[in-house]
Design a protein around this motif. Structure first.
Motif, short mmCIF file in Angstrom:
data_model
loop_
_atom_site.label_atom_id
_atom_site.label_comp_id
_atom_site.label_asym_id
_atom_site.label_seq_id
_atom_site.Cartn_x
_atom_site.Cartn_y
_atom_site.Cartn_z
N ARG A 287 0.81 -1.21 0.00
CA ARG A 287 0.00 0.00 0.00
C ARG A 287 0.85 1.27 0.00
O ARG A 287 0.44 2.29 -0.54
N TRP A 288 2.01 1.22 0.63
CA TRP A 288 2.89 2.38 0.77
C TRP A 288 4.28 2.04 0.22
O TRP A 288 5.17 1.64 0.96
N PRO A 289 4.52 2.22 -1.08
CA PRO A 289 5.82 1.87 -1.67
C PRO A 289 6.98 2.68 -1.11
O PRO A 289 8.14 2.24 -1.16
N GLN A 290 6.72 3.86 -0.51
CA GLN A 290 7.81 4.67 0.03
C GLN A 290 8.44 4.03 1.27
O GLN A 290 9.48 4.49 1.74
N LEU A 291 7.86 2.97 1.79
CA LEU A 291 8.45 2.29 2.94
C LEU A 291 9.74 1.56 2.56
O LEU A 291 10.50 1.18 3.44
N ALA A 292 9.99 1.40 1.28
CA ALA A 292 11.25 0.78 0.84
C ALA A 292 12.44 1.66 1.21
O ALA A 292 13.57 1.16 1.29
N ASP A 293 12.22 2.95 1.47
CA ASP A 293 13.29 3.86 1.85
C ASP A 293 13.49 3.95 3.36
O ASP A 293 14.24 4.79 3.84
N ILE A 294 12.81 3.11 4.12
CA ILE A 294 12.91 3.11 5.57
C ILE A 294 13.54 1.79 6.02
O ILE A 294 13.21 0.73 5.51
N ASP A 295 14.45 1.89 6.98
CA ASP A 295 15.04 0.68 7.57
C ASP A 295 14.19 0.24 8.76
O ASP A 295 13.81 1.06 9.59
N PHE A 296 13.92 -1.05 8.83
CA PHE A 296 13.17 -1.62 9.95
C PHE A 296 14.11 -2.49 10.76
O PHE A 296 14.73 -3.40 10.21
N LEU A 297 14.22 -2.19 12.05
CA LEU A 297 15.16 -2.89 12.92
C LEU A 297 14.43 -3.58 14.06
O LEU A 297 13.38 -3.11 14.50
N VAL A 298 15.03 -4.64 14.55
CA VAL A 298 14.54 -5.32 15.75
C VAL A 298 15.67 -5.25 16.78
O VAL A 298 16.78 -5.68 16.51
#
Length: 150
Positions: A57-68
């Motif tokens: 739904r939000w392709p701009q999330l590809a520019d965000i790093d997701f960390l655990v």
């Protein structure tokens, strides 16, 4: 007749793990089955699944790093201690100076609040949606229309 066995000297001899001739222990499960995955790996998979649902739904999330991360730090980079009663489940680090924005999910606080895999997956998704909404300046319901339905 006193036939006592003298105690064995605990010297620098080799320790043997194969005491009964059965061979060395192997892994409990082969690496391709879910049992072989650690809890940290399984949690990272839940975060990745949630991100993939939102990226459609939000392709701009590809520019965000997701960390655990395991647990939140007591103080963040701005030396502000979180003094709330509740431990944060996630956080956002905005983009700056050539660095990409980051969304962080804290594994241990989420695991403590959930009992099963389904409940954990739902809470992980809620945390990811809330953090993405904060980063994008939107409401969680805008980011994911099914937010809060579970």
């Amino acid at each position: 007749m006193d036939n006592r066995v003298p105690p064995r000297a605990a010297g620098p001899g080799p320790r043997r793990r194969d005491r009964h001739g059965r061979g060395m222990r192997g892994p409990i499960a082969p690496p391709q089955v879910p049992l072989a995955a650690s809890r940290a790996d399984a949690f990272a998979d839940l975060v990745q699944d949630s991100v993939e649902r939102l990226e459609r739904r939000w392709p701009q999330l590809a520019d965000i790093d997701f960390l655990v991360l395991e647990v939140p730090r007591l103080r963040d980079r701005h030396d502000e201690a979180w003094s709330d009663e509740a431990v944060p489940l996630g956080g956002v680090i905005p983009a700056r100076e050539g660095r990409r924005a980051r969304v962080v999910v804290y594994r241990r606080p989420v695991e403590i609040r959930t009992k099963g895999r389904d409940e954990r997956a739902a809470l992980v998704h809620e945390v990811v949606v809330e953090q993405v909404a904060e980063l994008l300046g939107l409401t969680p319901e805008t980011v994911d229309p099914r937010y809060g339905e579970d």
